[in-house]
Design an enzyme around this catalytic site. Sequence first.
Site, PDB file in Angstrom:
ATOM      1  N   GLY A  68      51.477  58.030  72.282  1.00  0.00           N
ATOM      2  CA  GLY A  68      50.495  59.102  72.422  1.00  0.00           C
ATOM      3  C   GLY A  68      50.911  60.302  71.583  1.00  0.00           C
ATOM      4  O   GLY A  68      52.050  60.372  71.115  1.00  0.00           O
ATOM      5  N   GLN A  70      51.793  63.297  72.201  1.00  0.00           N
ATOM      6  CA  GLN A  70      53.000  64.008  72.649  1.00  0.00           C
ATOM      7  C   GLN A  70      54.087  63.032  73.104  1.00  0.00           C
ATOM      8  O   GLN A  70      54.881  63.334  73.987  1.00  0.00           O
ATOM      9  CB  GLN A  70      52.651  65.000  73.763  1.00  0.00           C
ATOM     10  CG  GLN A  70      51.949  66.261  73.272  1.00  0.00           C
ATOM     11  CD  GLN A  70      52.855  67.150  72.435  1.00  0.00           C
ATOM     12  OE1 GLN A  70      54.080  67.106  72.535  1.00  0.00           O
ATOM     13  NE2 GLN A  70      52.255  67.979  71.587  1.00  0.00           N
ATOM     14  N   SER A  71      54.120  61.870  72.500  1.00  0.00           N
ATOM     15  CA  SER A  71      55.081  60.842  72.911  1.00  0.00           C
ATOM     16  C   SER A  71      56.536  61.331  72.863  1.00  0.00           C
ATOM     17  O   SER A  71      57.028  61.755  71.816  1.00  0.00           O
ATOM     18  CB  SER A  71      54.926  59.629  71.988  1.00  0.00           C
ATOM     19  OG  SER A  71      56.015  58.742  72.158  1.00  0.00           O
ATOM     20  N   ASN A  72      57.209  61.250  73.988  1.00  0.00           N
ATOM     21  CA  ASN A  72      58.647  61.547  74.036  1.00  0.00           C
ATOM     22  C   ASN A  72      59.429  60.475  73.288  1.00  0.00           C
ATOM     23  O   ASN A  72      60.444  60.738  72.671  1.00  0.00           O
ATOM     24  CB  ASN A  72      59.147  61.583  75.480  1.00  0.00           C
ATOM     25  CG  ASN A  72      58.462  62.661  76.293  1.00  0.00           C
ATOM     26  OD1 ASN A  72      58.433  63.817  75.893  1.00  0.00           O
ATOM     27  ND2 ASN A  72      57.892  62.288  77.429  1.00  0.00           N
ATOM     28  N   CYS A  74      58.432  58.730  70.697  1.00  0.00           N
ATOM     29  CA  CYS A  74      58.345  58.931  69.242  1.00  0.00           C
ATOM     30  C   CYS A  74      59.271  60.054  68.804  1.00  0.00           C
ATOM     31  O   CYS A  74      59.974  59.941  67.800  1.00  0.00           O
ATOM     32  CB  CYS A  74      56.901  59.236  68.828  1.00  0.00           C
ATOM     33  SG  CYS A  74      55.832  57.784  68.929  1.00  0.00           S
TER      34      CYS A  74
END
Length: 320
Positions: A68, A70-72, A74
């Site tokens: 997503g 705001q992927s943590n 990534c």
Amino acid sequence: MKLKFINCVTPVSRLEWIEENLGLPFELFCKHDELTGFITSGNKIRKLEYLMKDALEKKVDTVFTCGGIQSNHCRATAMAARSLGMQPVLFLRGRPMEIPQGNVLLDTMVGSDIHYVTKEEYSKIDEIFATKKEEYEKKGSKVYLIPEGGSNALGARGYVDAVKELSGQINLDGVEAIFTAVGSAGTYAGLVAGLKSLGYNTRVIGINVTKDPSSLFVEKTKQLIEGLKEYGIAVSLEGSEIEIVDDFSGPAYAVPSEEDMDLIKKLAKERAFFLDPVYTAKAFRGMLEISRGRFAGKRVLFIHTGGLFKLFDNPAAYVK
Ligand SMILES: *Cc1c(COP(=O)(O)O)cnc(C)c1O
């Protein structure tokens, strides 16, 4: 084995390159308290210790992953990749922000190539990975693919290890239930497998934070646990040991309920204890509600999986 990204004792190093670069007339040392696990915080780091070791062994120079906006995962992958001198390439579900915020700010600062994809495109992310991998390889890159959340069997080993670590910190026989957020189920599967393989009967309750049904994550957990056999972690499960709950997923993935928001604000205000709106607030609330009913007088354990950078993509929501 694996890389070590998690530091119990934070290191002190001499920043010679800054000394040289800035022509400093003194020796500059740094106590790296940023490495307590905060900057590259959260659960994804445990998975990445294995995944990035594999990437190094395969001698790649480029790492693809997706999530997503705001992927943590990534963000953690981007940092881990860059820290090893590799190029992070992120496929983020959503639209570019005028000014990058939260995790995307950090993704950008470490020089990630960011490809924004729509929800529809994201559902075929494997095809996009394949096409883009070819493109990058034509330009001479060597690409390593990490699935969403770092949740393959290799990544899940990080949480098998986390149970070992935990078993030295608390008597797990005395813990009635362990709670964690479930987003791609790697953390959950690793915890379940880790406990079983060490002979504990402690139940693990996963709080599904997505709108995919828990049945999907139950299946995925079984597959991941099956996959762990390849690494010598063999446990047999009765299906009933996998307990993943849908009731606290809120309005949508990454959208907290009003109760979640109240909980975040309250715990921060009262005890400077921070939860994030995507994962840990939902999981914490689920843990509170479930345990009130089922585990009165018992001991439960919450796995705080991190995720706090998400607070910084919409500060207005927390000061109202
Ligand atoms: C990714 C994530 C989770 C969920 O872990 P999975 O292994 O993907 O199920 C929980 N909390 C935070 C903060 C996360 O970033």
